[in-house]
Design an enzyme around this catalytic site. Structure first.
Site, PDB file in Angstrom:
ATOM      1  CE  LYS A 373      -3.369   2.436   2.914  1.00 16.14           C
ATOM      2  NZ  LYS A 373      -4.106   2.426   4.189  1.00 16.14           N
ATOM      3  CG  ASP A 378      -5.562   8.023   4.048  1.00 15.59           C
ATOM      4  OD1 ASP A 378      -6.429   8.855   3.798  1.00 15.59           O
ATOM      5  OD2 ASP A 378      -5.804   6.951   4.591  1.00 15.59           O
ATOM      6  CE  LYS A 402     -13.550   7.542  10.056  1.00 10.82           C
ATOM      7  NZ  LYS A 402     -13.858   7.820   8.656  1.00 10.82           N
ATOM      8  CG  ASP A 415      -2.262   4.921   5.227  1.00 15.49           C
ATOM      9  OD1 ASP A 415      -2.170   3.907   5.933  1.00 15.49           O
ATOM     10  OD2 ASP A 415      -3.315   5.249   4.668  1.00 15.49           O
ATOM     11  CD  GLU A 477      -7.013   5.482   2.224  1.00 16.53           C
ATOM     12  OE1 GLU A 477      -5.952   4.938   2.549  1.00 16.53           O
ATOM     13  OE2 GLU A 477      -7.907   5.724   3.052  1.00 16.53           O
ATOM     14  NE  ARG A 479     -10.710  -1.156   3.237  1.00 19.82           N
ATOM     15  CZ  ARG A 479     -11.279  -1.456   4.401  1.00 19.82           C
ATOM     16  NH1 ARG A 479     -12.440  -2.094   4.436  1.00 19.82           N
ATOM     17  NH2 ARG A 479     -10.707  -1.118   5.533  1.00 19.82           N
TER      18      ARG A 479
END
Length: 622
Positions: A373, A378, A402, A415, A477, A479
């Protein structure tokens, strides 16, 4: 309201196209932002959507036609809300050298060794003393005798018992070495993890004493097999290199370690152990590379820069590596709508990275793929903000923002930890050059940002295998990018795939900050990877792929949604990825959201690289 929004939406893109009105956004048919088209009936073809040229023009008729997202690197005309800058804030990393240590294995008397620091690894059993407060261990007894009993006396005064994490460094007259250090190994010392920790503690002692030359030995070596001695020396060497290194690239001043040589005493000698020590150095260098990638801030490490780093690996090891970097246009041609949907909001264009390792000679018996990934910016999950009732995330997260008290938004840079593991492994493989195995290293690099061009909750994106996804959470996002990356990996004709991702906070809740969750339907692949993890000293735990949970991922308008709620979140995320893997391919997903980062050190760990390298070697002819 709707009319004004459409007007502003069209206006925001008006500078992106100087061609005829037929190329404007507001054409006869609705735009399909993420390669998703709808069918009215079996008798009516899908509408001709001119907006299918998202990210890059697919027309060869005119070089002046513009992508709706205006990715024009040469003229730097990106979206008005932001400009892609790899040097935002004028920040450039300083050059920091990886520690270069001359490792040597010697069979000499530790008492007679000459140098700055002699470090002895001791267990609690080794530190046992008789009624007269004398050591029972033969090596410690010799050292204590040479020091006139001062070693046993000092250990008692300092309450040093050999517990893991304890260390004691003394400067005493009587030895050929300037200082002697005792480093605790706990009740027993038999794992790679424990010996790597010993190496890190030894490095800390060497730094604190400004040692230029040092030696390492264990108080008890008689019961260790020759194979175990090799792995022990390798783990200690790895811990030493990693312990010495400090990432000061973004500091105005940094200290350079002075340790230049380390002798291993009592763990064997000859070509075999020298080769093992060289291997440890190669992998440690790759781990440091992975750490640096994760530590780098998002204003420096953009998707383009990550692609450049991958290309450097291929050019450095050009005898065994090739690099393919796909731009947005090529990704669109490959119908990667899921990946491009995530990238759409950012002014920094996506870069799809594909490195391929092929040995320079000999037949290839196995083809593997490592998929990471690569969200260079992010979301971050902070376990300190959790309770049984509420889980907080902090994120740019697209439109699903959030936040919660105590969250650390600045850590969203990690990330891309999965891609760092994959590219770090590529660097190590380039140095080790295992025979008989072909390895594909794949990263769908992009950012997940907020803008008028981004995905909205409820949008439907289409992955490159044709499956449609209703985006019920734009912050799930990773995935979506992995979906197209996994399809691409399967298309390379590989037999086994491992993907790594900082995917879910749910996995951190389940396993804590030190253990990665493993999901696979293949027992054989699980056995291979756990063997590799044992050799690397990294902690994994196999998690269930509970198929009944897939009911939570069903959509009313598409093939699936991208999140299934809080309960079993790590499992449903893995089940989502499974939809994009060919059934003939053995596949494993590793959720490394916990161990990617060390909160105490406030730095990346380089997690996953050692295990991946060991796994590739298991599948090679070496």
């Amino acid at each position: 309201m709707a009319g004004s929004l459409l007007h502003s939406f069209a206006t925001s893109f008006s500078s992106c196209s100087s061609s005829s009105s037929s190329r404007l956004l507001l054409s006869h048919s609705p735009p399909s932002l993420f390669l998703t088209s709808f069918r009215r009936s079996a008798a009516v073809a899908a509408p001709g959507v001119r907006f299918s040229r998202v990210l890059s023009s697919s027309s060869s008729s005119s070089s002046s036609s513009r992508s709706p997202l205006c990715y024009r690197r040469g003229q730097r005309r990106l979206m008005a809300h932001s400009i892609a800058r790899a040097t935002l804030g004028l920040t450039q990393p300083n050059a920091v050298d990886v520690p270069k240590i001359a490792f040597a294995a010697k069979e000499i008397n530790a008492v007679e060794w000459k140098g700055d620091l002699l470090a002895v690894g001791v267990t609690e059993k080794d530190m046992a003393k008789d009624e007269s407060s004398k050591f029972g261990n033969s090596l410690l007894k010799k050292l204590d005798s040479q020091l006139g009993g001062l070693l046993s006396e000092a250990s008692s005064e300092e309450d040093f018992t050999g517990k893991a994490g304890q260390s004691m460094v003394l400067r005493l007259p009587g030895l050929s070495s300037k200082r002697i250090g005792l480093i605790g190994l706990g009740q027993s010392s038999s794992t790679t993890f424990a010996f790597r920790g010993f190496g890190e503690a030894f490095a800390a002692a060497a730094k604190s004493t400004q040692a230029n030359s040092a030696a390492v030995t264990l108080a008890t070596t008689d019961s260790i097999s020759n194979d175990s001695k090799l792995s022990t020396a390798s783990a200690i060497a790895s811990g030493t290199v990693l312990g010495l290194y400090e990432d000061t690239r973004y500091k105005s001043e940094g200290k350079k370690p002075v340790l230049k040589s380390v002798d291993f005493i009592g763990l064997g000698s000859g070509a075999e152990i020298e080769k093992k020590l060289k291997y440890a150095e190669d992998v440690s260098t790759a781990v440091i590379f992975g750490k640096e990638l994760v530590n780098s801030p998002a204003n420096v490490l953009t998707p383009a820069v990550l692609a450049e780093e991958a290309s450097k690996i291929a050019s450095t090891y050009s005898d065994v590596f090739t690099a393919t970097i796909l731009d947005a246009k090529k990704c669109e041609e490959l119908k990667m709508g899921s990946y491009l949907g995530v990238a759409a909001a950012s002014a920094n264009p996506p870069h799809f990275i594909h490195l391929c390792y092929k040995p320079s000679s000999g037949p290839v018996k196995t083809k593997l793929a490592l998929v990471g990934k690569g969200l260079t910016f992010d979301r971050f999950f902070d376990s300190t903000t959790m309770s049984e009732k509420v889980v907080f995330y902090v994120s740019s997260g697209g439109y699903n923002i959030k936040t919660g008290a105590g969250c650390s938004i600045e850590l969203m840079k990690f990330d891309m930890g999965g891609s760092a593991a994959v590219l770090g492994a590529a660097k190590a493989i380039g140095q080790v050059k295992p025979p008989g195995v072909e390895v594909h290293f794949i990263v769908a690099a992009c950012e997940n940002m907020i803008s008028g061009t981004g995905m909205r909750p409820g949008d439907v994106v289409t992955a490159s295998n044709g499956k449609t996804i209703e985006v019920n959470n734009t912050d799930a996002e990773g995935r979506l990018t992995l979906a197209d990356a996994l399809v691409y990996a399967c298309n390379q004709g590989v037999e086994k795939i491992i993907d790594l991702a900082t995917l879910t906070g749910a996995c951190v809740v389940a396993l804590g900050p030190s253990i990665a969750g493993v999901f696979t339907p293949s027992d054989d692949l699980a056995k291979e990877v756990f063997t590799a993890a044992e050799a690397s000293g990294e902690k994994l735990w196999r998690m269930p792929l509970e198929e009944s949970y897939w009911d939570n991922m069903k959509s009313g308008v598409a093939d699936m949604v991208n999140t299934g709620g809080r309960q079993g979140g790590a499992i449903t995320a893995a089940l989502f990825l499974k939809q994009f893997v060919d059934e003939k391919v053995q596949w494993m997903h590793i959720d490394m959201a916990g161990p990617v980062w060390n909160d105490k050190k406030r730095a990346a760990t380089g997690f996953g690289i050692g295990t991946l390298v060991e796994w590739v070697l298991l599948n090679s002819s070496s």
